[in-house]
Enzyme design. Sequence first.
Site, PDB file in Angstrom:
ATOM      1  N   GLU A 145       0.852  -1.193   0.000  1.00 52.60           N
ATOM      2  CA  GLU A 145       0.000   0.000   0.000  1.00 52.60           C
ATOM      3  C   GLU A 145       0.884   1.238   0.000  1.00 52.60           C
ATOM      4  OE1 GLU A 145      -2.812   0.567   3.219  1.00 52.60           O
ATOM      5  OE2 GLU A 145      -3.795   2.181   2.125  1.00 52.60           O
ATOM      6  N   LYS A 148      -7.864 -15.489  15.705  1.00 51.64           N
ATOM      7  CA  LYS A 148      -8.095 -15.071  14.311  1.00 51.64           C
ATOM      8  C   LYS A 148      -9.554 -14.732  14.019  1.00 51.64           C
ATOM      9  CE  LYS A 148      -4.029 -17.664  13.008  1.00 51.64           C
ATOM     10  NZ  LYS A 148      -3.422 -18.817  12.385  1.00 51.64           N
ATOM     11  N   ASP A 196       2.345 -14.535  12.558  1.00 53.51           N
ATOM     12  CA  ASP A 196       1.247 -15.185  11.850  1.00 53.51           C
ATOM     13  C   ASP A 196       0.330 -14.067  11.320  1.00 53.51           C
ATOM     14  OD1 ASP A 196      -1.137 -16.432  11.135  1.00 53.51           O
ATOM     15  OD2 ASP A 196      -0.856 -18.036  12.599  1.00 53.51           O
ATOM     16  N   HIS A 243      -2.661   9.798  -1.612  1.00 51.25           N
ATOM     17  CA  HIS A 243      -2.719   8.457  -2.218  1.00 51.25           C
ATOM     18  C   HIS A 243      -2.599   8.525  -3.739  1.00 51.25           C
ATOM     19  CE1 HIS A 243      -3.452   5.264   0.834  1.00 51.25           C
ATOM     20  NE2 HIS A 243      -3.491   6.350   1.595  1.00 51.25           N
TER      21      HIS A 243
HETATM   22  C1  HMG Z   1       1.850  11.049   2.538  1.00 55.84           C
HETATM   23  C2  HMG Z   1       1.937  12.051   3.652  1.00 55.84           C
HETATM   24  C3  HMG Z   1       2.870  11.501   4.732  1.00 55.84           C
HETATM   25  C4  HMG Z   1       2.512  13.353   3.134  1.00 55.84           C
HETATM   26  O1  HMG Z   1       2.475  14.284   4.181  1.00 55.84           O
HETATM   27  P1  HMG Z   1       3.060  15.770   4.034  1.00 55.84           P
HETATM   28  O2  HMG Z   1       2.927  16.397   5.359  1.00 55.84           O
HETATM   29  O3  HMG Z   1       2.413  16.443   2.874  1.00 55.84           O
HETATM   30  O4  HMG Z   1       4.554  15.486   3.649  1.00 55.84           O
HETATM   31  P2  HMG Z   1       5.844  16.401   3.694  1.00 55.84           P
HETATM   32  O5  HMG Z   1       6.453  16.311   2.337  1.00 55.84           O
HETATM   33  O6  HMG Z   1       5.577  17.743   4.270  1.00 55.84           O
HETATM   34  O7  HMG Z   1       6.776  15.575   4.730  1.00 55.84           O
HETATM   35  C5  HMG Z   1       6.484  15.477   6.114  1.00 55.84           C
HETATM   36  C6  HMG Z   1       7.104  14.188   6.656  1.00 55.84           C
HETATM   37  O8  HMG Z   1       6.338  13.062   6.205  1.00 55.84           O
HETATM   38  C7  HMG Z   1       7.260  11.981   5.885  1.00 55.84           C
HETATM   39  N1  HMG Z   1       7.220  11.674   4.447  1.00 55.84           N
HETATM   40  C8  HMG Z   1       6.638  12.394   3.460  1.00 55.84           C
HETATM   41  N2  HMG Z   1       6.800  11.793   2.272  1.00 55.84           N
HETATM   42  C9  HMG Z   1       7.521  10.688   2.496  1.00 55.84           C
HETATM   43  C10 HMG Z   1       7.997   9.643   1.655  1.00 55.84           C
HETATM   44  N3  HMG Z   1       7.776   9.610   0.345  1.00 55.84           N
HETATM   45  N4  HMG Z   1       8.706   8.657   2.231  1.00 55.84           N
HETATM   46  C11 HMG Z   1       8.952   8.654   3.552  1.00 55.84           C
HETATM   47  N5  HMG Z   1       8.522   9.626   4.401  1.00 55.84           N
HETATM   48  C12 HMG Z   1       7.797  10.617   3.874  1.00 55.84           C
HETATM   49  C13 HMG Z   1       8.620  12.454   6.313  1.00 55.84           C
HETATM   50  O9  HMG Z   1       8.829  12.141   7.682  1.00 55.84           O
HETATM   51  C14 HMG Z   1       8.513  13.941   6.130  1.00 55.84           C
HETATM   52  O10 HMG Z   1       9.488  14.675   6.862  1.00 55.84           O
HETATM   53  P3  HMG Z   1      10.990  14.833   6.217  1.00 55.84           P
HETATM   54  O11 HMG Z   1      11.618  13.503   6.314  1.00 55.84           O
HETATM   55  O12 HMG Z   1      10.807  15.288   4.795  1.00 55.84           O
HETATM   56  O13 HMG Z   1      11.630  15.865   7.117  1.00 55.84           O
HETATM   57  C15 HMG Z   1       0.537  12.358   4.279  1.00 55.84           C
HETATM   58  O14 HMG Z   1      -0.300  12.937   3.293  1.00 55.84           O
HETATM   59  C16 HMG Z   1      -0.169  11.167   4.850  1.00 55.84           C
HETATM   60  O15 HMG Z   1       0.202  10.683   5.921  1.00 55.84           O
HETATM   61  N6  HMG Z   1      -1.262  10.702   4.232  1.00 55.84           N
HETATM   62  C17 HMG Z   1      -2.083   9.630   4.815  1.00 55.84           C
HETATM   63  C18 HMG Z   1      -1.769   8.352   4.145  1.00 55.84           C
HETATM   64  C19 HMG Z   1      -2.146   7.163   5.034  1.00 55.84           C
HETATM   65  O16 HMG Z   1      -2.051   7.193   6.245  1.00 55.84           O
HETATM   66  N7  HMG Z   1      -2.568   6.079   4.389  1.00 55.84           N
HETATM   67  C20 HMG Z   1      -2.906   4.884   5.141  1.00 55.84           C
HETATM   68  C21 HMG Z   1      -3.892   4.079   4.429  1.00 55.84           C
HETATM   69  S1  HMG Z   1      -5.504   4.673   4.541  1.00 55.84           S
HETATM   70  C22 HMG Z   1      -6.431   3.210   4.778  1.00 55.84           C
HETATM   71  O17 HMG Z   1      -6.090   2.207   4.208  1.00 55.84           O
HETATM   72  C23 HMG Z   1      -7.376   3.147   5.901  1.00 55.84           C
HETATM   73  C24 HMG Z   1      -8.702   3.910   5.817  1.00 55.84           C
HETATM   74  C25 HMG Z   1      -8.446   5.344   5.418  1.00 55.84           C
HETATM   75  O18 HMG Z   1      -9.663   3.314   4.965  1.00 55.84           O
HETATM   76  C26 HMG Z   1      -9.174   3.752   7.280  1.00 55.84           C
HETATM   77  C27 HMG Z   1     -10.299   4.686   7.665  1.00 55.84           C
HETATM   78  O19 HMG Z   1     -11.474   4.317   7.487  1.00 55.84           O
HETATM   79  O20 HMG Z   1      -9.992   5.754   8.210  1.00 55.84           O
HETATM   80  N1  NDP Z   2      -1.609 -24.889  17.084  1.00 51.19           N
HETATM   81  C1  NDP Z   2      -2.462 -23.926  16.815  1.00 51.19           C
HETATM   82  O1  NDP Z   2      -3.627 -24.013  17.166  1.00 51.19           O
HETATM   83  C2  NDP Z   2      -2.026 -22.703  16.112  1.00 51.19           C
HETATM   84  C3  NDP Z   2      -0.755 -22.594  15.638  1.00 51.19           C
HETATM   85  N2  NDP Z   2      -0.362 -21.438  15.027  1.00 51.19           N
HETATM   86  C4  NDP Z   2       0.998 -21.420  14.540  1.00 51.19           C
HETATM   87  O2  NDP Z   2       1.804 -21.692  15.674  1.00 51.19           O
HETATM   88  C5  NDP Z   2       3.107 -21.217  15.438  1.00 51.19           C
HETATM   89  C6  NDP Z   2       3.573 -20.486  16.647  1.00 51.19           C
HETATM   90  O3  NDP Z   2       3.427 -21.337  17.756  1.00 51.19           O
HETATM   91  P1  NDP Z   2       4.366 -21.087  18.988  1.00 51.19           P
HETATM   92  O4  NDP Z   2       3.893 -21.955  20.101  1.00 51.19           O
HETATM   93  O5  NDP Z   2       4.477 -19.624  19.227  1.00 51.19           O
HETATM   94  O6  NDP Z   2       5.772 -21.472  18.443  1.00 51.19           O
HETATM   95  P2  NDP Z   2       6.428 -22.902  18.212  1.00 51.19           P
HETATM   96  O7  NDP Z   2       5.427 -23.955  17.942  1.00 51.19           O
HETATM   97  O8  NDP Z   2       7.461 -22.670  17.197  1.00 51.19           O
HETATM   98  O9  NDP Z   2       7.041 -23.213  19.644  1.00 51.19           O
HETATM   99  C7  NDP Z   2       8.065 -22.461  20.189  1.00 51.19           C
HETATM  100  C8  NDP Z   2       9.260 -23.359  20.451  1.00 51.19           C
HETATM  101  O10 NDP Z   2      10.388 -22.559  20.799  1.00 51.19           O
HETATM  102  C9  NDP Z   2      10.951 -23.050  21.995  1.00 51.19           C
HETATM  103  N3  NDP Z   2      11.615 -21.916  22.665  1.00 51.19           N
HETATM  104  C10 NDP Z   2      12.950 -21.746  22.734  1.00 51.19           C
HETATM  105  N4  NDP Z   2      13.267 -20.616  23.375  1.00 51.19           N
HETATM  106  C11 NDP Z   2      12.105 -20.055  23.735  1.00 51.19           C
HETATM  107  C12 NDP Z   2      11.780 -18.871  24.431  1.00 51.19           C
HETATM  108  N5  NDP Z   2      12.700 -18.027  24.899  1.00 51.19           N
HETATM  109  N6  NDP Z   2      10.483 -18.595  24.622  1.00 51.19           N
HETATM  110  C13 NDP Z   2       9.518 -19.406  24.160  1.00 51.19           C
HETATM  111  N7  NDP Z   2       9.771 -20.557  23.511  1.00 51.19           N
HETATM  112  C14 NDP Z   2      11.054 -20.879  23.278  1.00 51.19           C
HETATM  113  C15 NDP Z   2       9.779 -23.656  22.750  1.00 51.19           C
HETATM  114  O11 NDP Z   2      10.278 -24.554  23.704  1.00 51.19           O
HETATM  115  P3  NDP Z   2       9.344 -25.563  24.542  1.00 51.19           P
HETATM  116  O12 NDP Z   2       9.198 -26.776  23.674  1.00 51.19           O
HETATM  117  O13 NDP Z   2      10.090 -25.835  25.780  1.00 51.19           O
HETATM  118  O14 NDP Z   2       8.022 -24.902  24.775  1.00 51.19           O
HETATM  119  C16 NDP Z   2       9.005 -24.312  21.618  1.00 51.19           C
HETATM  120  O15 NDP Z   2       9.541 -25.562  21.304  1.00 51.19           O
HETATM  121  C17 NDP Z   2       3.015 -20.301  14.235  1.00 51.19           C
HETATM  122  O16 NDP Z   2       3.542 -20.963  13.104  1.00 51.19           O
HETATM  123  C18 NDP Z   2       1.533 -20.097  14.067  1.00 51.19           C
HETATM  124  O17 NDP Z   2       1.215 -19.799  12.736  1.00 51.19           O
HETATM  125  C19 NDP Z   2      -1.194 -20.359  14.928  1.00 51.19           C
HETATM  126  C20 NDP Z   2      -2.462 -20.409  15.408  1.00 51.19           C
HETATM  127  C21 NDP Z   2      -3.021 -21.627  15.942  1.00 51.19           C
END
Ligand code: HMG
Ligand code: NDP
Length: 581
Positions: free
Chosen positions: A237, A369, A445, A543
């Site tokens: 996006e 989920k 995940d 956008h």
């Molecule tokens: C696009 C901006 C940031 C411009 O914003 P701006 O203020 O016009 O930009 P600017 O040129 O004045 O720059 C300000 C700062 O923005 C950053 N910036 C600016 N341009 C860049 C770039 N190219 N790459 C990296 N960083 C950038 C950067 O930090 C920059 O500072 P600088 O570094 O220049 O000192 C602004 O218009 C904006 O944030 N727009 C919103 C876009 C957004 O958030 N989209 C998310 C998806 S929307 C959606 O999917 C969800 C929705 C909407 O449906 C949910 C709902 O229902 O609400």
């Molecule tokens: N089974 C299910 O219902 C579901 C599974 N998943 C999937 O499960 C996976 C994640 O499961 P998750 O249990 O997190 O991971 P893992 O199944 O990979 O288990 C973690 C492993 O890491 C070991 N481990 C080593 N060091 C650490 C530490 N510091 N902290 C914790 N564990 C450590 C654990 O040891 P030890 O054996 O001693 O515990 C364990 O064997 C993902 O792939 C996800 O997509 C997602 C949703 C549902």
Amino acid sequence: MAWAQPQSYSPESYSKDSRKRRRSQALASDGLPLPIRYTNVIFFVTFLLATWHLLIRWKEKDLTNTPFILFNWKDVLALVTELGSFVYLIGFFGIYYVEHAIGRSTSEDLDEGIAAGHQEPVLLHKVARSPPQLDGRTLVDQEDERIARAVAVGELPSHTLETELGDCQRAVVVRKRSAELRTGRSLSGLPLDGMDYSTVIGACCEMVIGHIQIPVGVAGPLLLDGVEYTIPMATTEGCLVASTNRGCKAIHQSGGARSVLLGDGMTRAPVVRFQSAQRAAALKFFLEDSEHFMTVAEEFNRTSRFARLQDIKCTVAGRNLYMRFCCTTGDAMGMNMVSKGVNNVLDYLVKAFPDMEIISISGNYCSDKKPTAINWIEGRGKSVVCEATISGAVVSKVLKTTIPALVELNMLKNLTGSAMAGAIGGFNAHASNIVTALFIATGQDPAQNVESSQCITLMEAANGGRDLHVSVTMPSLEVGTVGGGTHLAAQSAALNLLGVKGANLDRPGANAQQLARIVAGAVLAGELSLMSALAAGQLVRSHMQFNRSNSQLAMMGATKAVDTGAKDAITEPTGECLKQK
Ligand SMILES: CC(C)(COP(=O)([O-])OP(=O)([O-])OC[C@H]1O[C@@H](n2cnc3c(N)ncnc32)[C@H](O)[C@@H]1OP(=O)([O-])[O-])[C@@H](O)C(=O)NCCC(=O)NCCSC(=O)C[C@@](C)(O)CC(=O)[O-]
Ligand SMILES: NC(=O)C1=CN([C@@H]2O[C@H](COP(=O)(O)OP(=O)(O)OC[C@H]3O[C@@H](n4cnc5c(N)ncnc54)[C@H](OP(=O)(O)O)[C@@H]3O)[C@@H](O)[C@H]2O)C=CC1
């Protein structure tokens, strides 16, 4: 078509190396967090010294006619040491090496591989029967094209390729080709190279034919709790990373954000059924008794070195009982761990309640989920609140809006608008955008973005209206730094960038908790920027600039041509379509 040359992987070398690695990296226990190779040596030497002392004393007593049961303090010490070392050597050394000598189950191998920070091609170990044949030649000696054709027409099962060929990379090449042959459609755009598929099989994906590329951008630095983080975001996006980057800048220029971890516990809720509601309630009361809880916790905790049962929340629906087990899971997200623990507890409970019918280990009261109120209210995974105070000057200069405009928009959009829409935890602008981009980049995940994105964004004028107080409260952030996809090379690099790669050896769980705080901090930045763009009427323009570039427009023109004319026909020479009619 240029085919990737399959690399050769030897099953033998894998298993030897991995066993060696596991032996050298495994820890003795939770309470004794030293590498097992050191503790084995220490206890072995102690055992020998104590035995030697006792033998000498036995000889002395024999010569001086002293009764054997007269012990001085050194003898007592030697006896206790001898006993302790013996118990250790039988309990740890013995079991550990015996287990490895006789070979372990696939799932345990996998667990340990992950524990050591590696994934193993576990399926490869299993090739021990007579080699499969095709046209009188062993499969491994056949041409890839011939094997792919055999798979395409169903002569050879696709899912056994890794095992049959003993080579993950080659299996992927063959399977991809077989998919082309079966469908008559080209997969030339899907990359094969650049991924070590042996780290995928048995851990992350089955029936692999390649990998999808998603661009990764960085936002930041995000100043959070006094530390700067560079945030990796995998997204398609346009504008999202730019927006989060702007939010990070606003936070940084205002002195940074602060976070608090409110809770940490992964849940799994099985559903069980009884003959009557009374019996279902009896089990609920049984589990609510603290003594029974301790016993159940013991059953649960023995399944993992890290999973520790915290709580069981029970609810009755008719004669069905839903038990929401909640446990800490160290640095793992924990779904496999909590499920394994619950399985053990169910085995135990069915002995105490023989009339209990286990319907399913997951009864959706967990809730994994799915958007649910229980996660929103009780929390799941990590619960985090993150806040910042943005100065009025930054709001106008960086975010191009005003404090009153943001406060009003937040109230009308994120609170009232979401309430009118009947949201469950959707009191935010786009938390899921940042959560999902970070999840994909760091090997979480991706489906858990559903509840992990539950968030309430609050904005208020502060310091007499001169500044803006903004916060995000996220009760269900499900993240880990071990397990799942976190070990894959690219994802592990992203975790490394954040300084939270792998297990935290000093404080198990600290890396995953830190990752949750970082996700919340990045969401705070995203919320600030998008809300400002909406308040300033900037969203569509931004956008159009970042999300619909000239090259995109050209592609959309091409899509029109496709719509009116030829379908997405195969362009690569993939041979005739072998799809079975
Ligand atoms: C696009 C901006 C940031 C411009 O914003 P701006 O203020 O016009 O930009 P600017 O040129 O004045 O720059 C300000 C700062 O923005 C950053 N910036 C600016 N341009 C860049 C770039 N190219 N790459 C990296 N960083 C950038 C950067 O930090 C920059 O500072 P600088 O570094 O220049 O000192 C602004 O218009 C904006 O944030 N727009 C919103 C876009 C957004 O958030 N989209 C998310 C998806 S929307 C959606 O999917 C969800 C929705 C909407 O449906 C949910 C709902 O229902 O609400
Ligand atoms: N089974 C299910 O219902 C579901 C599974 N998943 C999937 O499960 C996976 C994640 O499961 P998750 O249990 O997190 O991971 P893992 O199944 O990979 O288990 C973690 C492993 O890491 C070991 N481990 C080593 N060091 C650490 C530490 N510091 N902290 C914790 N564990 C450590 C654990 O040891 P030890 O054996 O001693 O515990 C364990 O064997 C993902 O792939 C996800 O997509 C997602 C949703 C549902």
